[in-house]
Design a protein around this motif. Structure first.
Motif, PDB file in Angstrom:
ATOM      1  N   PRO A   3       0.821  -1.226   0.000  1.00  0.00           N
ATOM      2  CA  PRO A   3       0.000   0.000   0.000  1.00  0.00           C
ATOM      3  C   PRO A   3       0.853   1.275   0.000  1.00  0.00           C
ATOM      4  CG  PRO A   3      -0.922  -1.575   1.524  1.00  0.00           C
ATOM      5  CD  PRO A   3       0.394  -2.133   1.065  1.00  0.00           C
ATOM      6  N   VAL A   4       1.972   1.261   0.697  1.00  0.00           N
ATOM      7  CA  VAL A   4       2.859   2.425   0.723  1.00  0.00           C
ATOM      8  C   VAL A   4       3.438   2.662  -0.672  1.00  0.00           C
ATOM      9  CG1 VAL A   4       4.986   3.385   1.676  1.00  0.00           C
ATOM     10  CG2 VAL A   4       3.432   2.115   3.154  1.00  0.00           C
ATOM     11  N   PHE A   5       3.877   1.601  -1.307  1.00  0.00           N
ATOM     12  CA  PHE A   5       4.438   1.700  -2.659  1.00  0.00           C
ATOM     13  C   PHE A   5       3.395   2.246  -3.637  1.00  0.00           C
ATOM     14  CE2 PHE A   5       4.919  -0.382  -6.839  1.00  0.00           C
ATOM     15  CZ  PHE A   5       6.097   0.227  -7.243  1.00  0.00           C
ATOM     16  N   LEU A   6       2.185   1.702  -3.589  1.00  0.00           N
ATOM     17  CA  LEU A   6       1.144   2.132  -4.520  1.00  0.00           C
ATOM     18  C   LEU A   6       0.701   3.564  -4.237  1.00  0.00           C
ATOM     19  CD1 LEU A   6      -0.901  -1.169  -4.702  1.00  0.00           C
ATOM     20  CD2 LEU A   6       0.602  -0.221  -6.452  1.00  0.00           C
ATOM     21  N   ALA A   7       0.628   3.938  -2.971  1.00  0.00           N
ATOM     22  CA  ALA A   7       0.277   5.318  -2.622  1.00  0.00           C
ATOM     23  C   ALA A   7       1.336   6.281  -3.158  1.00  0.00           C
ATOM     24  CB  ALA A   7       0.120   5.457  -1.112  1.00  0.00           C
ATOM     25  N   THR A   8       2.587   5.887  -3.064  1.00  0.00           N
ATOM     26  CA  THR A   8       3.670   6.714  -3.595  1.00  0.00           C
ATOM     27  C   THR A   8       3.528   6.876  -5.102  1.00  0.00           C
ATOM     28  OG1 THR A   8       5.144   5.979  -1.837  1.00  0.00           O
ATOM     29  CG2 THR A   8       6.175   6.927  -3.794  1.00  0.00           C
ATOM     30  N   ARG A   9       3.180   5.800  -5.787  1.00  0.00           N
ATOM     31  CA  ARG A   9       2.983   5.870  -7.243  1.00  0.00           C
ATOM     32  C   ARG A   9       1.832   6.809  -7.601  1.00  0.00           C
ATOM     33  NH1 ARG A   9       6.102   3.766 -10.972  1.00  0.00           N
ATOM     34  NH2 ARG A   9       4.349   3.040 -12.163  1.00  0.00           N
ATOM     35  N   ILE A  10       0.795   6.828  -6.774  1.00  0.00           N
ATOM     36  CA  ILE A  10      -0.339   7.731  -7.009  1.00  0.00           C
ATOM     37  C   ILE A  10       0.107   9.176  -6.802  1.00  0.00           C
ATOM     38  CG2 ILE A  10      -2.606   8.445  -6.137  1.00  0.00           C
ATOM     39  CD1 ILE A  10      -3.117   5.409  -5.612  1.00  0.00           C
ATOM     40  N   VAL A  11       0.856   9.438  -5.743  1.00  0.00           N
ATOM     41  CA  VAL A  11       1.363  10.786  -5.471  1.00  0.00           C
ATOM     42  C   VAL A  11       2.240  11.272  -6.621  1.00  0.00           C
ATOM     43  CG1 VAL A  11       2.876  12.143  -3.965  1.00  0.00           C
ATOM     44  CG2 VAL A  11       1.183  10.592  -2.968  1.00  0.00           C
ATOM     45  N   LEU A  24      -7.079  -3.740  -2.845  1.00  0.00           N
ATOM     46  CA  LEU A  24      -6.012  -2.857  -2.380  1.00  0.00           C
ATOM     47  C   LEU A  24      -6.466  -1.417  -2.151  1.00  0.00           C
ATOM     48  CD1 LEU A  24      -3.066  -4.099  -4.606  1.00  0.00           C
ATOM     49  CD2 LEU A  24      -3.362  -4.428  -2.153  1.00  0.00           C
ATOM     50  N   LYS A  25      -7.670  -1.087  -2.549  1.00  0.00           N
ATOM     51  CA  LYS A  25      -8.124   0.299  -2.440  1.00  0.00           C
ATOM     52  C   LYS A  25      -8.216   0.779  -0.998  1.00  0.00           C
ATOM     53  CE  LYS A  25     -10.307   0.800  -6.883  1.00  0.00           C
ATOM     54  NZ  LYS A  25     -11.488   1.151  -7.644  1.00  0.00           N
ATOM     55  N   ALA A  26      -8.722  -0.033  -0.093  1.00  0.00           N
ATOM     56  CA  ALA A  26      -8.870   0.393   1.307  1.00  0.00           C
ATOM     57  C   ALA A  26      -7.519   0.703   1.951  1.00  0.00           C
ATOM     58  CB  ALA A  26      -9.645  -0.645   2.118  1.00  0.00           C
ATOM     59  N   PRO A  27      -6.533  -0.196   1.881  1.00  0.00           N
ATOM     60  CA  PRO A  27      -5.256   0.132   2.516  1.00  0.00           C
ATOM     61  C   PRO A  27      -4.515   1.289   1.834  1.00  0.00           C
ATOM     62  CG  PRO A  27      -5.128  -2.025   1.450  1.00  0.00           C
ATOM     63  CD  PRO A  27      -6.540  -1.576   1.387  1.00  0.00           C
ATOM     64  N   LEU A  32      -2.989   7.225   1.797  1.00  0.00           N
ATOM     65  CA  LEU A  32      -3.155   8.561   1.239  1.00  0.00           C
ATOM     66  C   LEU A  32      -3.759   9.510   2.273  1.00  0.00           C
ATOM     67  CD1 LEU A  32      -4.457   7.589  -2.312  1.00  0.00           C
ATOM     68  CD2 LEU A  32      -2.202   8.514  -1.757  1.00  0.00           C
ATOM     69  N   LYS A  33      -4.763   9.018   2.989  1.00  0.00           N
ATOM     70  CA  LYS A  33      -5.425   9.834   4.012  1.00  0.00           C
ATOM     71  C   LYS A  33      -4.463  10.184   5.145  1.00  0.00           C
ATOM     72  CE  LYS A  33      -9.462   9.804   7.003  1.00  0.00           C
ATOM     73  NZ  LYS A  33     -10.571   9.005   7.506  1.00  0.00           N
ATOM     74  N   ASP A  34      -3.673   9.220   5.599  1.00  0.00           N
ATOM     75  CA  ASP A  34      -2.707   9.450   6.674  1.00  0.00           C
ATOM     76  C   ASP A  34      -1.672  10.512   6.299  1.00  0.00           C
ATOM     77  OD1 ASP A  34      -3.989   7.553   8.210  1.00  0.00           O
ATOM     78  OD2 ASP A  34      -2.466   6.000   7.910  1.00  0.00           O
ATOM     79  N   ASN A  35      -1.410  10.629   5.003  1.00  0.00           N
ATOM     80  CA  ASN A  35      -0.419  11.599   4.532  1.00  0.00           C
ATOM     81  C   ASN A  35      -1.052  12.893   4.012  1.00  0.00           C
ATOM     82  OD1 ASN A  35       2.292  10.262   4.781  1.00  0.00           O
ATOM     83  ND2 ASN A  35       1.123   8.651   3.763  1.00  0.00           N
ATOM     84  N   GLY A  36      -2.374  13.013   4.181  1.00  0.00           N
ATOM     85  CA  GLY A  36      -3.051  14.259   3.826  1.00  0.00           C
ATOM     86  C   GLY A  36      -3.234  14.509   2.351  1.00  0.00           C
ATOM     87  N   TYR A  45     -14.695   7.444  -2.945  1.00  0.00           N
ATOM     88  CA  TYR A  45     -14.246   6.356  -2.075  1.00  0.00           C
ATOM     89  C   TYR A  45     -14.230   6.858  -0.649  1.00  0.00           C
ATOM     90  CZ  TYR A  45     -12.019   2.130  -0.569  1.00  0.00           C
ATOM     91  OH  TYR A  45     -11.771   0.943   0.040  1.00  0.00           O
ATOM     92  N   PRO A  46     -14.665   6.122   0.318  1.00  0.00           N
ATOM     93  CA  PRO A  46     -15.320   4.823   0.173  1.00  0.00           C
ATOM     94  C   PRO A  46     -16.677   4.968  -0.488  1.00  0.00           C
ATOM     95  CG  PRO A  46     -15.319   5.517   2.472  1.00  0.00           C
ATOM     96  CD  PRO A  46     -14.545   6.528   1.690  1.00  0.00           C
TER      97      PRO A  46
END
Length: 51
Positions: A3-11, A24-27, A32-36, A45-46
């Motif tokens: 999830p960290v890797f994928l969130a980074t790719r989204i950013v 994988l969407k929930a984690p 993403l939410k934790d990092n603002g 979503y949700p």
């Protein structure tokens, strides 16, 4: 870790949230939410369920 890797790719705009597998969407959303940066989610979503 994934999830960290994928969130980074989204950013970095290399991946869209809507392209993620449903499982994988929930984690990833939580990361993403934790990092603002949940504003990067390109779909509602949700998802709101009809009752």
């Amino acid at each position: 870790m994934m999830p960290v890797f994928l969130a980074t790719r989204i950013v970095l705009q290399k991946l869209k949230f809507s392209e993620l597998p449903e499982v994988l969407k929930a984690p990833v959303y939580e990361q993403l939410k934790d990092n603002g940066v949940e504003f990067l989610v390109d779909e509602e979503y949700p998802k709101k369920e009809d009752k």
